[in-house]
Design a protein around this motif. Structure first.
Motif, mmCIF file in Angstrom:
data_model
loop_
_atom_site.group_PDB
_atom_site.id
_atom_site.type_symbol
_atom_site.label_atom_id
_atom_site.label_comp_id
_atom_site.label_asym_id
_atom_site.label_seq_id
_atom_site.Cartn_x
_atom_site.Cartn_y
_atom_site.Cartn_z
ATOM 1 N N PHE A 54 4.949 -4.817 8.112
ATOM 2 C CA PHE A 54 3.641 -4.174 7.955
ATOM 3 C C PHE A 54 3.296 -4.038 6.482
ATOM 4 C CE2 PHE A 54 0.773 -0.549 7.653
ATOM 5 C CZ PHE A 54 -0.232 -1.006 8.487
ATOM 6 N N ASP A 56 0.083 -2.397 3.932
ATOM 7 C CA ASP A 56 -1.235 -1.769 3.807
ATOM 8 C C ASP A 56 -1.850 -2.142 2.464
ATOM 9 O OD1 ASP A 56 0.088 -0.256 1.982
ATOM 10 O OD2 ASP A 56 -0.175 1.661 2.980
ATOM 11 N N SER A 57 -2.929 -1.487 2.095
ATOM 12 C CA SER A 57 -3.629 -1.870 0.863
ATOM 13 C C SER A 57 -2.807 -1.556 -0.382
ATOM 14 C CB SER A 57 -4.993 -1.186 0.786
ATOM 15 O OG SER A 57 -4.830 0.207 0.791
ATOM 16 N N SER A 58 -1.890 -0.560 -0.281
ATOM 17 C CA SER A 58 -1.019 -0.279 -1.432
ATOM 18 C C SER A 58 -0.060 -1.440 -1.661
ATOM 19 C CB SER A 58 -0.205 0.999 -1.201
ATOM 20 O OG SER A 58 -1.060 2.061 -0.933
ATOM 21 N N VAL A 89 -4.437 -9.099 7.287
ATOM 22 C CA VAL A 89 -4.863 -8.167 6.229
ATOM 23 C C VAL A 89 -5.334 -8.968 5.014
ATOM 24 C CG1 VAL A 89 -4.121 -6.319 4.670
ATOM 25 C CG2 VAL A 89 -3.317 -6.343 7.027
ATOM 26 N N ILE A 92 -8.914 -10.360 5.793
ATOM 27 C CA ILE A 92 -10.090 -9.473 5.738
ATOM 28 C C ILE A 92 -10.336 -8.921 4.334
ATOM 29 C CG2 ILE A 92 -9.935 -8.843 8.175
ATOM 30 C CD1 ILE A 92 -9.026 -6.030 7.213
ATOM 31 N N THR A 93 -9.291 -8.832 3.540
ATOM 32 C CA THR A 93 -9.477 -8.320 2.170
ATOM 33 C C THR A 93 -9.757 -9.434 1.163
ATOM 34 O OG1 THR A 93 -7.105 -8.406 1.847
ATOM 35 C CG2 THR A 93 -8.018 -6.277 2.501
ATOM 36 N N LEU B 269 -15.158 -6.515 2.484
ATOM 37 C CA LEU B 269 -14.225 -7.173 3.400
ATOM 38 C C LEU B 269 -14.872 -8.433 3.977
ATOM 39 C CD1 LEU B 269 -12.624 -4.240 5.417
ATOM 40 C CD2 LEU B 269 -11.938 -5.200 3.236
ATOM 41 N N GLU B 270 -14.028 -9.261 4.525
ATOM 42 C CA GLU B 270 -14.516 -10.487 5.145
ATOM 43 C C GLU B 270 -13.950 -10.549 6.553
ATOM 44 O OE1 GLU B 270 -14.406 -14.224 2.796
ATOM 45 O OE2 GLU B 270 -13.217 -14.960 4.472
ATOM 46 N N ASP B 294 -5.128 1.863 6.562
ATOM 47 C CA ASP B 294 -5.993 2.339 5.477
ATOM 48 C C ASP B 294 -7.398 2.621 5.984
ATOM 49 O OD1 ASP B 294 -4.057 1.789 3.321
ATOM 50 O OD2 ASP B 294 -4.342 -0.268 4.000
ATOM 51 N N LEU B 297 -10.317 0.543 4.739
ATOM 52 C CA LEU B 297 -10.503 -0.834 5.191
ATOM 53 C C LEU B 297 -11.205 -0.819 6.554
ATOM 54 C CD1 LEU B 297 -7.096 -2.500 4.217
ATOM 55 C CD2 LEU B 297 -9.258 -2.618 3.007
#
Lengths: 113, 482
Positions: A54, A56-58, A89, A92-93, B269-270, B294, B297
């Motif tokens: 997993f 996350d953004s961190s 992840v 999408i980012t 975001l995409e 998060d 997000l």
């Protein structure tokens, strides 16, 4: 989060296992920086992400910080074997636009030569 | 012969569970629950009586369908235990169904085949659709066939498929099929199911109170549900379905995706080729489900109070106290006069109040009931009819400014629809002469939920009090606001 550091064929290889989230990034970053500073034998780094269950953004932020650090030394950071959930992840980012993502470690090592 | 419908809503296929639904029937297709398409079809088939057989997610299905009046249907409910065979339900009282039956057994979607919305249909003969060797959907007005079918036979001699009726029951058995069904809908099939109050012109269906800043770019085909907010420089489409009560933050790009109700999409975001349900990100191609931790997000849109709401409450209460003190004596005097002369009367009703409570509210005189006598007009122009509501504000049951309070039972459906409910003494409708209909109430409420602020409250307060007072001199009880 456990990380193993080695140098293979003149390329730094980091193998990570476990989650890479806010709770782990500081320790991981410190560990990486120490290894990166002490070794002058490589410029490029491959990160085997297969064991990351997993992120996350961190965690993503930590990888971007590592990329910056490696780039400052004239190298590049390539990611290999991203698990599907982590890849989502990245998608999408838009992080997939920043990193070169390879399907296998060998492919990533090859790309570094 | 009256044909009755029996729709089995139980069963939670894995794909529906992954989307966060207890039952497939409430999983939205192009922004509307799958069950709604079946109920609309019942109406087209001249079926007035519908029996919904509940199992998983029973409460949610009942809350959604209620008595069926929305579709002109009479809906009744039965319950089936999780281990019971759905077909056995028909055997409980076979005599009820032998005159004519429209039966849905499995998670199917009634895909309409024509390009235009269906006209009313007459059900004749026997139509059958099978899935996995069993009857999944059946329509018949043949008593002999139905008696045999209900008794456990699977006779299908002479049965036709549903094509002749203009629709085809289509199975949804995976996330991929669910995703493709939604994409097909947004790419044009949506127009076949347009419901009253909506259009699908230029390949875009956009709901009530959707906030689209000028810098946002929309590329049809797309469907956007009610009460959804797009941020600046968002790029939406093509092939995008966004549900109700969603927020897409600025600079995000959405294409070929389904965003379910109440989802927050973070900044920059995409989202492509994905389904997003709250904080859950799903790749329909292989069914991978990732729960994003998060909240900046992906997240579920909260229906909670903002810090500014506390300030609104803190300022609203003393203002309500001041207004109540000013109105106390005039209310007692003019109220008594109204009662004695019969120029107006108080009516009481039970309304949904704050914090899921209910409150009894006196209204007087009733607006829209023809020209009011001078005394009643004076009473209204001075806003004295709001006195009982101001007392409710002081009791903490209403806000000073906000949305129109909704009546218990009569407006329960609307109340459930609102994620953010601020029942108040003063609303956009206060200066209006006529009572608001459901559409106006919904639009006003959704607008307020997004735009609420101290400034907006001040605008409501001034418009309400001044508008009513000015109405006295115009010879009308009030004036509509923009």
């Amino acid at each position: 989060m456990a990380a193993a550091f080695e140098v293979r064929n003149g390329v730094g290889l980091v193998t990570m296992v476990g989650p890479l989230t806010a709770g782990q990034v500081d320790a991981f970053r410190a560990e990486f920086n120490e290894w990166h500073k002490s070794s002058e034998a490589f410029r490029n780094v491959v990160m085997d992400c297969h064991g990351i269950d997993f992120m996350d953004s961190s965690g993503l932020g930590a990888l971007i910080a590592l990329l910056k650090r490696i780039s400052e030394r004239g190298g590049d950071l390539k990611l290999a074997r991203l698990p599907k959930k982590v890849r989502m992840v990245f998608e999408i980012t838009r992080a997939y636009k920043i990193f070169q993502i390879c399907d296998t470690v060998e492919e990533a090592l090859q790309a570094c030569r | 012969m009256p044909v009755k419908a029996v729709l089995q809503t139980g069963g939670t296929p894995a794909w529906a569970r992954d989307l966060g639904f207890e039952t497939w029937a409430l999983a939205p297709v192009a922004g509307r629950p799958a069950l709604e398409y079946w109920l609309e079809l019942c109406d087209l088939l001249h079926i007035a009586e519908v029996r919904l057989v509940l199992s998983d997610g029973a409460q949610a299905v009942e809350a959604f369908a209620q008595d069926g009046a929305r579709w002109g249907l009479k809906i009744t409910y039965s319950f089936l235990g999780p281990d019971e065979d759905p077909d056995l339900f028909l055997q409980r009282s076979p005599e009820l169904w032998t005159e004519g039956l429209f039966y849905l057994r499995a998670p199917l979607f009634p895909r309409r085949l024509g390009e235009q919305p269906l006209e009313k249909l007459n059900l004749a003969g026997t139509h059958l659709h099978r899935e996995g060797g069993r009857t999944a959907c059946l329509a018949s007005s043949d008593p002999a066939f139905l008696a045999s079918f209900i008794a456990g036979g699977e006779l299908a001699l002479g049965a036709q498929d549903f094509n002749e009726l203009g629709f085809l029951p289509e199975p949804v058995s995976s996330l991929q099929e669910y995703f493709e069904l939604n994409l097909r809908m947004v790419r044009g099939e949506c127009a076949r199911y347009v419901s009253p109050g909506y259009t699908y012109k230029d390949g875009a269906g956009i709901g009530f109170n959707v906030i689209i800043p000028p810098a946002a770019r929309l590329q049809p085909p797309l469907v956007i549900g009610n009460d959804t907010r797009l941020g600046a420089m968002t790029n939406i489409g093509p092939d995008v379905i966004i549900g109700h009560h969603c927020i897409v933050d600025r600079q995000s790009e959405l294409a070929r995706c389904v965003i379910l109700d109440g989802t927050y999409i973070g900044r920059n975001l995409e989202i492509r080729d994905k389904i997003v349900a709250g904080r859950r990100l799903i790749d329909p191609a292989d069914g991978t489900v990732a729960d994003i931790e998060d909240p900046w997000l992906l997240a579920t849109v909260p229906g909670t109070l903002r810090p500014a709401d506390v300030l609104r409450a803190a300022l609203g209460w003393p203002l309500a106290l001041l207004l109540a003190l000013l109105q106390c004596l005039p209310f007692l005097l003019l109220g008594s006069l109204l009662k004695i002369t019969g120029a107006g009367r108080f009516a009481s009703g039970t309304f949904h109040a704050t914090r899921r409570r209910r409150t009894t509210l006196l209204t007087c005189p009733c607006p829209g009931a023809g020209p009011l006598p001078l005394l009643a007009r004076l009473f209204r122009a001075a806003s004295l009819d709001l006195f009982p509501a101001l007392l409710c504000v002081l009791a903490g049951r209403l806000w000073l400014c906000g949305q129109e309070p909704l009546r218990v039972e009569a407006e329960d459906a609307l109340h459930r629809e609102f994620k953010e409910y601020f029942p108040a003494a003063l609303t956009y409708a206060t200066p209006r002469a006529e009572a608001s209909d459901t559409l106006i109430k919904r639009v006003d409420a959704l607008y307020y939920a997004h735009h609420r602020s101290l400034g907006e409250d001040a605008r409501i307060l001034l418009r309400a009090l001044c508008g009513r007072f000015a109405g006295l001199f115009r010879g009308a009880p009030g004036e509509p606001t923009s």
